[in-house]
Design a protein around this motif. Structure first.
Motif, PDB file in Angstrom:
ATOM      1  N   UNK A  29       0.870  -1.289  -0.071  1.00 48.27           N
ATOM      2  CA  UNK A  29       0.041  -0.009  -0.003  1.00 48.27           C
ATOM      3  C   UNK A  29       0.833   1.275  -0.003  1.00 48.27           C
ATOM      4  N   UNK A  30       0.432   2.232  -0.944  1.00 49.34           N
ATOM      5  CA  UNK A  30       1.550   3.365  -0.894  1.00 49.34           C
ATOM      6  C   UNK A  30       0.344   4.609  -1.172  1.00 49.34           C
ATOM      7  N   UNK A  31       1.019   5.729  -1.041  1.00 47.11           N
ATOM      8  CA  UNK A  31       0.458   7.158  -1.104  1.00 47.11           C
ATOM      9  C   UNK A  31      -1.214   6.991  -0.681  1.00 47.11           C
ATOM     10  N   UNK A  32      -1.084   6.473   0.674  1.00 44.31           N
ATOM     11  CA  UNK A  32      -2.403   6.595   1.377  1.00 44.31           C
ATOM     12  C   UNK A  32      -3.423   5.517   1.096  1.00 44.31           C
ATOM     13  N   UNK A  33      -2.663   4.516   0.475  1.00 44.70           N
ATOM     14  CA  UNK A  33      -3.785   3.217   0.105  1.00 44.70           C
ATOM     15  C   UNK A  33      -3.895   2.482   1.336  1.00 44.70           C
ATOM     16  N   UNK A  34      -4.943   1.614   1.235  1.00 43.42           N
ATOM     17  CA  UNK A  34      -5.444   0.970   2.531  1.00 43.42           C
ATOM     18  C   UNK A  34      -4.659  -0.295   2.397  1.00 43.42           C
ATOM     19  N   UNK A  35      -4.445  -0.754   3.855  1.00 46.26           N
ATOM     20  CA  UNK A  35      -3.674  -1.851   4.181  1.00 46.26           C
ATOM     21  C   UNK A  35      -4.454  -2.961   3.748  1.00 46.26           C
ATOM     22  N   UNK A  36      -3.794  -4.300   3.697  1.00 45.78           N
ATOM     23  CA  UNK A  36      -4.539  -5.447   3.196  1.00 45.78           C
ATOM     24  C   UNK A  36      -5.219  -5.903   4.386  1.00 45.78           C
ATOM     25  N   UNK A  37      -6.496  -6.442   3.733  1.00 48.42           N
ATOM     26  CA  UNK A  37      -7.537  -6.707   4.767  1.00 48.42           C
ATOM     27  C   UNK A  37      -7.053  -8.570   5.204  1.00 48.42           C
TER      28      UNK A  37
END
Length: 252
Positions: A29-37
């Protein structure tokens, strides 16, 4: 990303855990992307089978009763492989489960036994009924170590030589003199005895000696009379054919 391989189980038996993991890198996850669920790690039970339990000895028990009351016997003592028992492929106990010792070593009592009877003794009498004995001894075996002595008698008795003893004959007294064989001119008279005092019996010896005694009598010449007077002395009278009785006894 994908889960990796399971890790080695935390225990070889008895229930352990193993894990596998994954990373949130596909993409990161980058640039404010959501972490893995979802879970990054998975956990699972493993090697849930029982662990082997090696056996171990319990305490020794008591000595058993001696196998004999005397003469040397054996006692046993045992222990069990139950502390704990071997399970699930565990190793058995090592060493012996039994030990022994000698007991009641004192000699056993030996009761006495009779020997055979010996020969009969010489009879106490040669005739008329005697006794003879024979003996045995309590030595077959001898009583030992508190054993009982022989019962009954050690001497046997029986009668012997019951036949009557020989009785040797013996003379009776002589009887009275018999009549003279002639009235005058010298004759003989006899007296006898018998072998009857007692008679010989049962093979006894007969009397020895003479049965009959002979004595001269009426030795005076014929025609002469012997008058035994009242004084006991003879007197002679020359009388022919006449006997005189003058207070005495006439004897031819």
């Amino acid at each position: 990303g994908s889960f990796g391989n399971w890790s080695t189980c935390s225990s070889e038996c008895g229930g352990g855990v193993q894990t596998r993991s994954r990373e949130c890198n596909n993409p990161i996850p980058q640039f404010g992307g959501i972490d893995c669920i979802g879970d990054a790690i998975k956990v699972a039970e493993c090697n849930i089978q029982h662990c082997p339990v090696d056996g171990d000895w319990g305490a020794w028990g008591n000595w058993s009763k001696c196998s004999t009351t005397c003469g040397g016997g054996t006692q046993l003592m045992t222990k069990l492989c139950d502390n704990p028992r071997p399970q699930y492929g565990g190793a058995p106990c090592e060493g012996e489960d039994t030990k022994s010792r000698v007991c009641n070593e004192q000699p056993c009592p030996i009761d006495g036994g009779w020997s055979s009877f010996g020969a009969w003794s010489t009879c106490s009498e040669v005739c008329g009924g005697g006794k003879q004995t024979r003996n045995r001894t309590c030595d077959h075996p001898k009583p030992k170590f508190g054993g009982v002595t022989c019962a009954e008698k050690d001497t046997d008795l029986r009668k012997c030589n019951a036949q009557p003893c020989p009785i040797d004959g013996s003379w009776s007294p002589y009887g009275v003199w018999g009549d003279c064989s002639v009235p005058c001119g010298s004759g003989n008279r006899t007296r006898n005895r018998t072998c009857s005092n007692p008679e010989p019996q049962f093979g006894g010896s007969n009397c020895t000696g003479i049965v009959e005694k002979t004595q001269e009598c009426n030795t005076f010449a014929c025609g002469q009379f012997e008058i035994i007077g009242t004084d006991g002395h003879p007197t002679f009278d020359e009388l022919e054919g006449v006997l005189l009785f003058e207070g005495g006894n006439s004897v031819w």
